[in-house]
Design an enzyme around this catalytic site. Structure first.
Site, short mmCIF file in Angstrom:
data_model
loop_
_atom_site.label_atom_id
_atom_site.label_comp_id
_atom_site.label_asym_id
_atom_site.label_seq_id
_atom_site.Cartn_x
_atom_site.Cartn_y
_atom_site.Cartn_z
N SER A 107 45.53 46.27 47.22
CA SER A 107 44.45 45.29 47.42
C SER A 107 44.57 43.99 46.65
O SER A 107 43.80 43.07 46.89
CB SER A 107 43.10 45.91 47.09
OG SER A 107 42.68 46.62 48.22
N LYS A 154 36.12 39.88 41.38
CA LYS A 154 35.85 40.67 42.59
C LYS A 154 34.56 41.45 42.38
O LYS A 154 34.28 41.90 41.25
CB LYS A 154 37.04 41.60 42.83
CG LYS A 154 36.93 42.50 44.06
CD LYS A 154 38.21 43.33 44.21
CE LYS A 154 38.17 44.25 45.41
NZ LYS A 154 39.40 45.05 45.56
N SER A 167 41.85 44.68 49.93
CA SER A 167 40.42 44.46 49.95
C SER A 167 39.97 43.24 49.14
O SER A 167 38.87 42.74 49.35
CB SER A 167 39.72 45.70 49.41
OG SER A 167 40.09 45.95 48.08
N1 GLN Z 1 44.01 49.04 51.95
C1 GLN Z 1 44.03 50.17 51.06
C2 GLN Z 1 42.83 51.06 51.32
O1 GLN Z 1 42.03 50.70 52.13
C3 GLN Z 1 44.08 49.72 49.65
C4 GLN Z 1 42.78 49.30 49.11
C5 GLN Z 1 42.82 48.93 47.67
O2 GLN Z 1 43.88 48.75 47.09
N2 GLN Z 1 41.64 48.87 47.08
O3 GLN Z 1 42.70 52.09 50.73
#
Ligand code: GLN
Length: 475
Positions: free
Chosen positions: A175, A76, A151
């Site tokens: 994410s 990532k 994400s």
């Molecule tokens: N969707 C969550 C956020 O926007 C989790 C994101 C993540 O785990 N990096 O904070």
């Protein structure tokens, strides 16, 4: 190419000369090329991956290859890899090249894994749909009109669509697990502090975890074993011994005590077919001799607000370093230092990141600090205590990973709160610091994958693997 189903299979495959690492990398590169429209990769390290594959082929011949020889991994775009671009999918890091390699990536390389490229994600890992990337959205390979989750959307799609064996993502509030669920693969968030965060771009430092995507539990177990454990560059990493996780997968006879979230079976916000899938698993587990009981989690309605207060507070502080001076992008034609900071940040950060910085700055401001930040810290402690109490009575807590299956592109982009609700079940593990995994659990009537989330006690990833295999065998 038929991808070997486990790493244990992968090895004889490579060792008996049926297929070389070079041939495997070539196949993955072809898949990346033919599925370019999914937008999963931001950079593909083709030549380098092929050079490395030749080297690993040679090591295999000589009998000197490491534990992950020939495993092809995507990372990532929040993980540092020396002399390679790193942007957290943001314009503000335009042109930035890593000066060092993240510990987790370094450990993969030391065991002869091959890094094939850098994967698209939501900007600074903020999002649940991979639509906030400065490089455009990632598409779900099952239905190109739908999101892959976020994400770490690019990382999930890359594994799902056979562009690599494994991806490393990051999980601050779901994410890794949420996109794994949307893409029908395994996604693991280990215990907070199990894996070094050295070289991981910081979002919410007290929540951030590196996580693993894979189509098989065996590969995932091996990868976790390699990347976990103490690191002189991150003093928050636990000194606890890292078990041989693959051993846990040998025994599937154990009977477990399992709690399920009663709410998940009744809440209107949860798609009917997901509730049904959970019910089926509960019945199958009971029939298999496991103890399965419903529990109410008294603080459940506070989990999501607690997460969004604390994660944004930490983000506003972590992202203050991107000021146009030290990294990447700087706005042109600015009058003075102040306007350079302002214009750089206004032009360099996307809308969602700006919203989070504003929210976080607000909850940390002198007049609201106690009302929001301090209160949320206290609630976080209570949530952790309650979670630990539940996990003292049960081996695991099961729930859906997500309230719905993969939604349409743009469906929630104009309503951030709707988007935040996609994290309803996943943020709990990050708020409490415990490990959790998303396990594939069938499909809805549109053919979209459903994920089942299993949460375990601190440092019981071995239990997660063992129980995930039990679930896999029920299917
Ligand atoms: N969707 C969550 C956020 O926007 C989790 C994101 C993540 O785990 N990096 O904070």
């Amino acid at each position: 190419m038929s991808t070997p189903s486990t790493l244990a299979d992968l090895h004889p495959y490579l060792y008996n000369g049926t297929q070389s690492c070079t041939e495997r990398v070539t196949c993955f590169l072809q898949n990346i090329e033919s599925k370019k429209h999914l937008n999963a990769f931001l950079s593909v390290f083709s030549n380098e991956a092929l050079d490395r594959a030749r080297l690993v082929d040679e090591k295999i011949k000589q009998g000197t290859a490491g534990k992950l020889a020939g495993l092809v991994v995507g990372i990532k775009d929040v993980l540092a890899y020396e002399n390679h671009p790193l942007q957290a999918s943001s314009k503000i890091l335009d042109g930035f090249i890593s000066k060092y390699t993240a510990t987790a990536v370094e450990r993969l390389l030391n065991e002869d894994a091959i890094i094939i490229g850098r994967q698209n994600c939501d900007e600074f890992a903020m999002g649940s749909s991979n639509e906030s990337s400065a490089f455009g959205p990632v598409l779900n390979d099952i239905d190109n009109t739908r999101v892959p989750g976020g994400s770490s959307g690019g990382s999930a799609v890359a594994v799902m669509a056979d562009m690599c064996d494994v991806s490393l993502g990051s999980d601050t509030g779901g994410s890794v697990r949420q996109p794994a669920a949307f893409c029908g693969i395994y996604g693991l968030k280990p215990t907070y502090s199990r894996i070094s965060r050295h070289g991981l771009v910081a979002y919410g430092s007290s929540f951030d975890c590196i996580g693993v995507f894979s189509k098989t539990l065996e590969t995932m177990a091996r990868v976790l074993e390699v990347i976990a454990g103490p690191d002189e560059f991150d003093s928050t990493v636990s000194r606890k011994a890292v078990p041989h996780f693959e051993d846990a997968l040998q025994d599937t006879s154990k009977k477990f005590r399992i709690a399920y979230l009663e709410d998940a079976l009744h809440a209107d916000a949860v798609q009917a077919e997901i509730k049904e899938a959970l019910k089926i698993k509960i019945d199958q587990l009971k029939a298999g001799g496991h103890t399965v009981e419903g529990i109410d989690f008294a603080l459940s309605e506070y989990i999501l607000p607690t997460y969004y207060i604390l994660a944004t507070a930490e983000a506003s502080s972590n992202l203050s370093r991107y000021d146009g001076v030290r990294y990447g992008y700087r706005s042109a034609n600015t009058r003075d230092l102040q306007s350079m900071y302002k214009k750089t940040r206004a032009e360099g950060f996307g809308k969602e990141v700006q919203r989070r910085i504003l929210l976080g700055t607000f909850v940390l401001s002198a007049s609201y600090y106690d009302a929001y930040y301090t209160k949320a810290q206290k609630v976080r402690r209570l949530i952790r205590e309650q979670t630990k109490q539940a996990l003292a009575r049960y081996d695991f807590i099961i729930s859906p990973t997500t309230p719905t299956t993969a939604f349409k592109i743009s469906e929630h982009t104009n309503n951030p709160v709707e988007m935040y609700l996609a994290d309803l079940f996943s943020v709990h593990a990050n708020v409490a610091g415990v490990p959790a995994i998303s396990v594939p659990c069938g499909f809805d009537s549109r053919g979209l994958p459903i994920g089942l989330q299993v949460t375990a006690n601190d440092f019981d990833e071995a239990g997660l693997f063992q129980f995930s295999k039990v679930i896999r065998n029920l299917a």
